[in-house]
Design an enzyme around this catalytic site. Structure first.
Site, PDB file in Angstrom:
ATOM      1  N   HIS A   1       3.468   6.369  -5.275  1.00 25.66           N
ATOM      2  CA  HIS A   1       3.094   6.697  -6.656  1.00 25.66           C
ATOM      3  C   HIS A   1       2.264   7.992  -6.666  1.00 25.66           C
ATOM      4  CE1 HIS A   1       1.663   4.745 -10.727  1.00 25.66           C
ATOM      5  NE2 HIS A   1       2.463   5.759 -10.910  1.00 25.66           N
TER       6      HIS A   1
ATOM      7  N   GLU B   1       0.836  -1.209   0.000  1.00 24.36           N
ATOM      8  CA  GLU B   1       0.000   0.000   0.000  1.00 24.36           C
ATOM      9  C   GLU B   1       0.866   1.254   0.000  1.00 24.36           C
ATOM     10  OE1 GLU B   1      -2.891  -0.331  -0.839  1.00 24.36           O
ATOM     11  OE2 GLU B   1      -3.066  -2.476  -0.459  1.00 24.36           O
TER      12      GLU B   1
END
Ligand SMILES: [Zn+2]
Length: 673
Positions: A470, A464
């Site tokens: 990202h 996660e």
């Protein structure tokens, strides 16, 4: 009325948001947005420039920003009152976006902009944004004649209903089944905690003995540990036949599957594709369905010898136990026996080495090493006392932040996920960095002891966190392609699966573990056992995933699926790739919710596809030092920071210097000689 959702300046004011704020906030924003859209619709085509794209993004940003807080609270602080308001607004939002996607005037503006001389002068990113928008509009059916448009909408609404029915049938069939057993001698081998729950359930139902269900936490351990073969068979059969022609007609998914495939094919044809697989792949990293099939078949050929070996080992273990013919309901049971004999891994023992503070120290160190970023706890308005707030600092400047909500509690959705709280955009002057939510459901600390994590939980956390980075390390301030937005579906899991690799690296683990009592880090021997168990039956497991993915692809590549027999398609896929042959009454497709009720239609391959990418990326780190700053900087520059601003394949090639190859994944999975 003061409304904290509308009064937000930088971060959301979570401790003030109440159910009664939701509806007024969302309706206010939607009304404002609609007014602005009306204004944009009337822009003079001859004077069109990029400005309207920005204006539309800003509207999207405002609505997404408000909705993100509401959706998040609905997931982690659910109540009947809150859910009611949430659902009411969700419909409004769905309506808003579906009307926008059918707005011919806006669609024409994009088309005109693309035709105009201005288009050439725009950046590659801006051009991609326009191309993506035009594609999305087309896939939304805006380009169709009026009568076809009506058909398109009807098909879509039928599909939505069929998918819900499919999922409901699976759920109902799972919930309806119970197996009550009063003869305790049949329960040999089943773990104590499972028996306790089964006993409690029997009591709840006014039954004697133990009552078992098809829910995962009960079903899986029974198949893994129950020594009684008939009991395993009975549970397996109930599980494999659910929602099919063998069960209650009311819950049979046979016709629903047929109708879903048929409607999807019709939609694809309306939009000018030969089949639904082509439509699905159109917005993905893969080029076409054939490429996906070859990819899967190639992988299958390479995994097959290892899968066969795994299967031989299983048969042997069964034979030793007097079972001549290994059946599907024996697989989990003998796998568990082999696993215990081979590795003797005890989750409880491993947990003692992963106290929360040490795990986070390790995680933050990896990030510091790779990207030179410090992560510091800070203060913000939060929704629950368990929640922590962190800032990412580079050169003493905040470049991103995230909320961490780690422990399971009542009224919190299960599982682990990352979500966008605020996206980096040029619109927001008060907060110019992105903000994320990291949510897990780990067990909370007991007494004065810190929370302890299993190795699987540590992997989940890293996964996660990969999604989080990202989103947080993006340098794109165009809302549509900032962070994860605009990244192709089959490439989205690259940064997350990439992060998992660090949980299998000795240098990382050594510094991330500390026994809760002895204070020593994990012994190398224990780590070696963990590594050895990592690829247990990886051949068989890969083939199983490939079987599902290839089946999903093939049934969606049929241009006229009305005559398609999904069961015989599945059988032929199994002829090709499977080593474990389920009985012919197995109705796996009838509860394959990923593709019939979720978003994975002609997209299940994405799991394997992204695994190939992430393994190939990690290889670059293996070759240059796992915590290499140089490679870290390159990964950040070419993949994390660019988000959806360019095609994922281009980003991959920029990083790796060539197209993706499956070799690294095969090696990581122990599928090489
Ligand atoms: Zn993920």
């Amino acid at each position: 009325m003061n409304n904290p959702i509308l009064e937000q300046i930088d971060l959301p004011i979570f401790d003030e948001i109440k159910a009664e704020h939701i509806y007024p906030a969302i309706t206010t924003i939607i009304i404002e947005n609609k007014t602005k859209i009306k204004e944009i619709e009337n822009y003079e085509i001859s004077k069109i420039d990029y400005k309207f794209v920005d204006e539309l993004s800003l509207l999207d940003y405002k609505l997404s920003n408000a909705w993100s807080q509401i959706g998040h609270l609905n997931s982690v602080m659910n109540s009947d009152l809150y859910r009611g308001e949430y659902n009411k607004c969700r419909e409004l939002i769905t309506d808003f976006y579906s009307n926008l996607s059918q707005n011919t005037k806006i669609f024409n503006l994009y088309k005109e902009l693309k035709k105009s001389t201005i288009f050439e002068s725009l950046s590659a990113m801006q051009q991609k944004i326009i191309n993506d928008e035009i594609k999305d509009f087309k896939l939304g059916g805006v380009d169709l004649d009026e009568d076809k448009k009506t058909t398109f909408k009807e098909l879509q609404s039928k599909l939505a209903k069929l998918s819900s029915r499919f999922e409901e049938n699976v759920l109902d069939e799972t919930n309806n089944y119970t197996l009550n057993i009063t003869d305790e001698s049949l329960l040999d081998g089943i773990p104590k905690d499972i028996l306790e729950s089964a006993k409690a359930l029997a009591k709840e139902n006014d039954q004697k003995g133990h009552t078992f269900t098809l829910h995962f936490p009960c079903y899986i351990p029974v198949l893994q540990y129950a020594k009684n073969r008939n009991l395993r068979k009975e549970m397996y059969e109930a599980y494999a036949k659910k929602a099919s022609e063998f069960s209650d007609k009311k819950f049979d998914n046979t016709t629903i599957i047929k109708d879903i495939l048929s409607h999807r094919a019709s939609i694809a044809r309306l939009l000018g594709f030969n089949n639904y697989a082509e439509l699905s792949i159109d917005r993905k990293m893969a080029s076409n369905p054939d490429e996906v099939c070859s990819f899967l078949r190639d992988l299958s050929n390479k995994a097959k010898p290892y899968g066969l070996k795994d299967f031989e080992e299983l048969k042997e273990a069964a034979k030793k136990d007097g079972v001549e013919e290994l059946e599907a309901w024996d697989v989990a049971f003998y796998s568990e026996i082999i696993k215990q004999n081979k590795y003797n891994i005890n989750d409880q023992e491993i947990k003692q080495f992963f106290p929360e503070n040490k795990v986070f120290e390790g995680l933050f160190n990896v990030i510091k090493n790779l990207y030179d970023i410090d992560i510091i706890e800070s203060k913000a308005s939060i929704w629950h006392t368990d929640v922590k707030y962190y800032e990412l600092l580079q050169d003493n400047k905040i470049i991103g932040s995230f909320y961490l909500d780690l422990y399971a509690r009542k009224n919190k959705r299960g599982g682990a996920w990352m979500d966008e709280c605020i996206s980096k955009t040029k619109f927001n002057e008060n907060i110019d960095y992105p903000v994320a939510y990291l949510t897990c459901n780990f067990s909370s600390p007991i007494g004065n002891n810190p929370a302890l994590f299993t190795h699987d939980e540590v992997i989940t956390l890293f996964h996660e966190c990969g999604h989080g980075l990202h989103h947080l390390l993006t340098e794109i301030s165009e809302f549509n392609v900032s962070g994860i937005k605009g990244v192709e579906w089959d490439a989205v899991e690259l940064p997350s699966q990439f992060m998992e690799n660090f949980c299998w690296d000795w240098n990382v683990i050594k510094n991330m573990t500390q026994h809760i009592h002895t204070k020593e880090s994990m012994p190398k021997e224990l780590f070696n056992k963990l590594i050895a168990s990592k690829n247990f039956q990886s051949g068989m497991q890969s083939l199983r995933q490939i079987e599902f993915a290839l089946f999903d692809m093939l049934i969606h590549m049929e241009s006229n699926p009305d005559n398609l027999d999904v069961i015989s398609t599945l059988e032929s896929v199994r002829d090709e790739v499977a080593v474990v042959r389920p009985p012919n009454w197995n109705r796996f497709p009838h509860s394959f919710s990923h593709i019939f009720a979720g978003g994975y239609a002609a997209g299940y391959y994405s799991y394997k596809w992204a695994e190939v990418l992430s393994a190939d990326v990690f290889e670059e780190f293996e070759n240059n030092g796992v915590l290499s700053k140089d490679v870290g900087a390159r990964f950040r520059r070419e993949i994390l920071s660019v988000g959806g601003s360019r095609p994922a394949k281009e980003s991959f090639i920029k990083f790796k210097g060539r197209e993706p190859s499956v070799d690294a994944l095969l090696r990581h999975n122990g599928l090489t000689a």
